[in-house]
Motif scaffolding. Structure first.
Motif, PDB file in Angstrom:
ATOM      1  N   VAL A  31      -8.667   0.524   3.845  1.00 29.03           N
ATOM      2  CA  VAL A  31      -8.695   1.289   5.059  1.00 29.03           C
ATOM      3  C   VAL A  31      -9.599   0.361   6.009  1.00 29.03           C
TER       4      VAL A  31
ATOM      5  N   VAL B 169      -4.418   0.950   7.786  1.00 32.40           N
ATOM      6  CA  VAL B 169      -4.291   1.325   6.478  1.00 32.40           C
ATOM      7  C   VAL B 169      -3.264   0.701   5.912  1.00 32.40           C
TER       8      VAL B 169
ATOM      9  N   SER C 118      -1.103  -0.305  11.522  1.00 30.46           N
ATOM     10  CA  SER C 118      -2.242  -0.474  12.190  1.00 30.46           C
ATOM     11  C   SER C 118      -1.878   0.059  13.789  1.00 30.46           C
TER      12      SER C 118
END
Length: 824
Positions: free
Chosen positions: A581, A595, A616
């Protein structure tokens, strides 16, 4: 730890190769010669607990035959894993590895390994790096039983380079046991010393005096046939098919004990996996990994980096064949008993066997006792002009020297490189530039500080044959890494490694600050073999960005902070996963978050699957959008209908700009001859950029037997973005709003890439490939007027984007390639 300290205080372990006339390679050590050979045992763990004896006994013996070395190893244990994998991939199986320093120079070793499933892998170890692109021709056999497994490896002398004058060689044996996560060595290796070079920690192989080098001769002719189907260029929406047949050959010739000549004529790289798709909105080129065998095998001698490797390299082989097909290429590599390595490479490319570009590289490197070296390299490039493509003729030359001088018992290294380039186009005077890098780093121990200096002139041009990121730079960096508690457990962690560095950059030509950045990392391994990592980066601390405007002056940096957190599951399990993350914020409110992760599943001893991907999102990041021409006339303000410099616009090419005339106040007018009345200005336009991105990659590997495999690969990728809240950059810290900017500069990109590769190594060094590949792409980078424009591509969701990709016309290729090794 006590056992390790005692092992390090004693002389390196020694084993003697016993003479033998012949040995049957069947995985059974039943010949009489084996009983008379000296055993090598007493393996010591590197993982998971450094320095303690290995959990299960391993005994190795070495025989010397008239044609090569034969290594027999017996590995005790009851948790032996035997999943199959492709050649050069140890996979999740138990492994036995022998590494041979046949030059006995403590620097370079040839690595040969076999898994408990009988899969071979090999490579070259230099320093701390493994180059698994090197492929040798050798034989092996394994047997697994209720109490362990046995490996037998036969390595011809022709696959090793040695002088014939050494009385002993360096050697080490390694055992890997995935079920327990254990990795052990015969000659112990510690983390504190490994960073200074692995090969110098090897043991000794006696009994090799009097051997005569055997020059290798290998010829690998190939034949290829294929068919393609893609969209017609003359009738869009319809298919155009094509068929091809081809012949070519690769040659490897040993020129005495010190040199190898490699040549390729009309090479084919059809079986090489495609590069992954990505969206690059930055100002630096994407650097892809070299996968073509001719350019990966044995080319480590050409690794002369500029800026410690982070900024560039004298040779980047992906340049060769990037613009036109390779007609022929050759390379000569070698090493003398005195430690002088040398290499030369030349290639010609062009369509229809007509050379239009030539590439050349040469490299020498002299090594000294104590792991020190000095070296030099040279590259040259020549291209003929191509009026049809608007490509000018060009010539360039680059030369560099590099060094690595170790001192203080080899615990520190003073390293660096100095390079110069000269380049001209269409016979002009050209540009001459220079680059210098120096670094001082500790290479051994648990605390490793380091410092560096970079100086790159504005006219340094390396990218015809090499690669380079940024010129006109002066930079200082300093940092350190720490292995906590001397590598011993800390609380729930087996090991913790931390570090960080600080970098300050200036523009070399005028001394302007380009800002300060700080990066820190923390990696830890749990007792259960899980791993966790935390990286933090702070950038844009003062200074200006001189690249963002693509040549129209600097813009003030925005302070930004980024964080990345990652986790990897127990590496010993058949199902493994990792997840990460990341997020970032910048001054002014811009932000992004993403992530990603991957799951790997060893479904059986013959099938391995993996699925990875990520999503993203970015919102409100300040970003350069375009460089635009603005016009101030008696009729008002205007902007060019398309981006470009002012001199190419007529009255009909202008669009009214609803803005206060003060938006152009203080800008320097363009001196281009104008076709319109009034003044013209050329200035960067910025916007708040929103982005969305998603990608998904799947891989499957089916192993039918040693040397027979099917690989499947597929990637879907989608990215989109929009610019809003436009502004004009009048000075480095003066962004003036363009509230009614009449253009839309949004974009979208989606693609699918897939291939299937059936590979059958039907005899050592001879392979049949059957390859299918497909590519689809749908992209739109807008430069349209808002008035009358349809929906923005940014409004199409990612799932819809991916679905629309499969409506795009596919490019399909099917190839069948057969090569056959002829070897003396």
């Amino acid at each position: 730890m006590l056992a390790l300290l005692l092992a390090l205080l004693l002389p390196p372990p020694t084993v003697t190769a016993a003479p033998a006339e012949s040995v049957v390679i069947d995985g059974v050590l039943d010949e009489a010669a084996w009983a008379g050979a000296e055993p090598a045992s007493g393996f010591v763990q590197f993982e998971p607990t450094e320095g303690v004896p290995a959990s299960n006994a391993t005994t190795v013996r070495v025989l010397r035959t008239p044609t090569g070395l034969v290594i027999g190893a017996r590995m005790d244990g009851t948790q032996i894993r035997t999943p199959l994998s492709r050649r050069d991939d140890g996979g999740e199986a138990d492994q036995f590895v022998v590494a041979i320093d046949s030059y006995d120079d403590d620097r370079t070793a040839y690595l040969f390994g076999v898994t408990a499933a009988g899969v071979q892998f090999d490579g070259i170890v230099e320093g701390n790096d493994d180059d698994d692109s090197w492929d040798a021709v050798w034989t092996s056999s394994v047997r697994v039983d209720a109490t362990g497994w046995t490996a037998e490896l036969s390595i011809p002398y022709s696959q090793l380079r040695f002088s014939g004058t050494s009385r002993s060689w360096g050697i080490n044996f390694q055992r890997v046991s995935p079920a327990t996560g254990e990795e052990s060595f015969w000659a112990p290796i510690t983390r504190a010393e490994a960073s200074g070079g692995l090969v110098r920690l090897f043991g000794q192989l006696d009994g090799v005096d009097g051997l005569t080098p055997r020059p290798v001769l290998q010829v690998v002719p190939y034949t290829l046939t294929g068919a393609s189907r893609r969209e017609s260029e003359t009738v869009p929406g319809t298919a155009a098919t094509g068929f091809e047949g081809n012949l070519g050959a690769d040659l490897k010739l040993g020129l005495g004990s010190a040199m190898i000549l490699d040549a390729t004529v009309n090479p084919d790289f059809g079986q090489v996996e495609a590069d992954p798709a990505e969206l690059n909105l930055g100002t630096f080129e994407t650097i892809f990994q070299e996968r073509r065998p001719f350019f990966t095998e044995g080319t480590q001698i050409f690794d002369l980096t500029v800026g410690g490797g982070r900024d560039g390299a004298l040779l980047y082989t992906r340049r060769i064949g990037g613009a036109s097909p390779i007609i022929a290429a050759t390379k000569l590599t070698g090493r003398t008993p005195g430690g002088l390595s040398f290499g030369a490479l030349a290639a010609a490319t062009g369509d229809d066997f007509a050379p239009s570009r030539t590439y050349a590289a040469a490299r020498v490197k002299q090594e000294f006792a104590g792991q020190s070296y000095i070296g030099a390299g040279l590259t040259a490039y020549a291209a003929q002009s191509d009026p049809a493509d608007g490509v000018p003729s060009a010539r360039s030359l680059a030369a560099a020297g590099d060094w690595g001088l170790r001192f203080a018992d080899e615990r520190w290294i003073f390293e660096g490189s100095a390079a110069g380039t000269a380049r001209s186009e269409d016979g002009g005077d050209g540009a001459v530039g220079a680059a210098l890098y120096t670094g001082l780093d500790r290479t051994q121990g648990y605390f490793l500080p380091g410092f560096g200096l970079r100086l790159y002139s504005d006219d340094f041009r390396l990218n015809d044959v090499g690669r380079f990121r940024q010129t006109d730079v002066a930079q200082l960096r300093g940092g350190a890494r720490q292995l906590w508690n001397q590598g011993e457990p800390v609380g729930p962690f087996r090991r913790i490694n931390s570090g960080g560095f600080v970098t300050q950059t200036w523009t070399l030509s005028d001394g302007a600050s380009q800002g300060l950045s700080v990066f820190t990392f923390n990696n830890a391994e749990f007792q259960g073999f899980q791993e966790i990592g935390l990286n933090v980066r702070a950038g844009g601390l003062g200074g200006v960005n001189v690249r963002e405007t693509r040549g129209l002056g600097p813009v003030r940096n925005l302070r930004e902070l980024g964080v990345n957190l990652s986790y990897e599951s127990d590496s010993r399990q058949r199902v493994r996963f990792e997840v990460g993350v990341e997020g970032g914020v910048e001054e002014g409110g811009g932000r992004e978050v993403g992530v990603g992760g991957e799951v790997e599943w060893t479904a059986s001893d013959r099938v391995a699957l993996s699925l990875g991907g990520g999503v993203s999102s970015g919102d409100g990041r300040r970003a350069w959008a375009s460089n635009e021409s603005f016009f101030a006339t008696d009729a008002g303000l205007f902007v060019g209908a398309i981006a470009g410099e002012p001199g190419g616009f007529a009255d009909t090419d202008l669009v009214a700009l609803d803005a206060d005339p003060a938006v152009l106040a203080g800008l320097v007018p363009s001196t281009d001859p104008l076709q319109v009345s009034g003044q013209a200005f050329y200035a960067p336009v910025f916007g708040a950029r929103d982005t969305r991105q998603v990608d998904l990659t799947a891989r499957a590997q089916v192993i039918f037997g040693p040397g027979v495999s099917l690989q499947l690969y597929g990637q879907v990728f989608a990215a989109r973005g929009q610019y809003r809240d436009f502004s004009l950059l009048a000075a480095e810290d003066d962004l003036r709003p363009l509230l009614a900017f009449p253009k839309r500069l949004d974009f979208s990109l989606a693609s699918f890439t897939g291939n299937a590769v059936f590979r059958w190594e039907y005899r050592p060094g001879s392979t049949l490939f059957v390859v299918w590949s497909q590519g689809r792409e749908d992209s739109l980078f807008e430069e349209t007027l808002r008035q009358g424009a349809g929906p923005s591509p940014f409004e199409t969701g990612s799932v819809r984007q991916l679905g629309d990709t499969f409506d795009a016309f596919p490019d399909d290729v099917v190839l069948v390639k057969l090569n056959y090794l002829l070897m003396r």
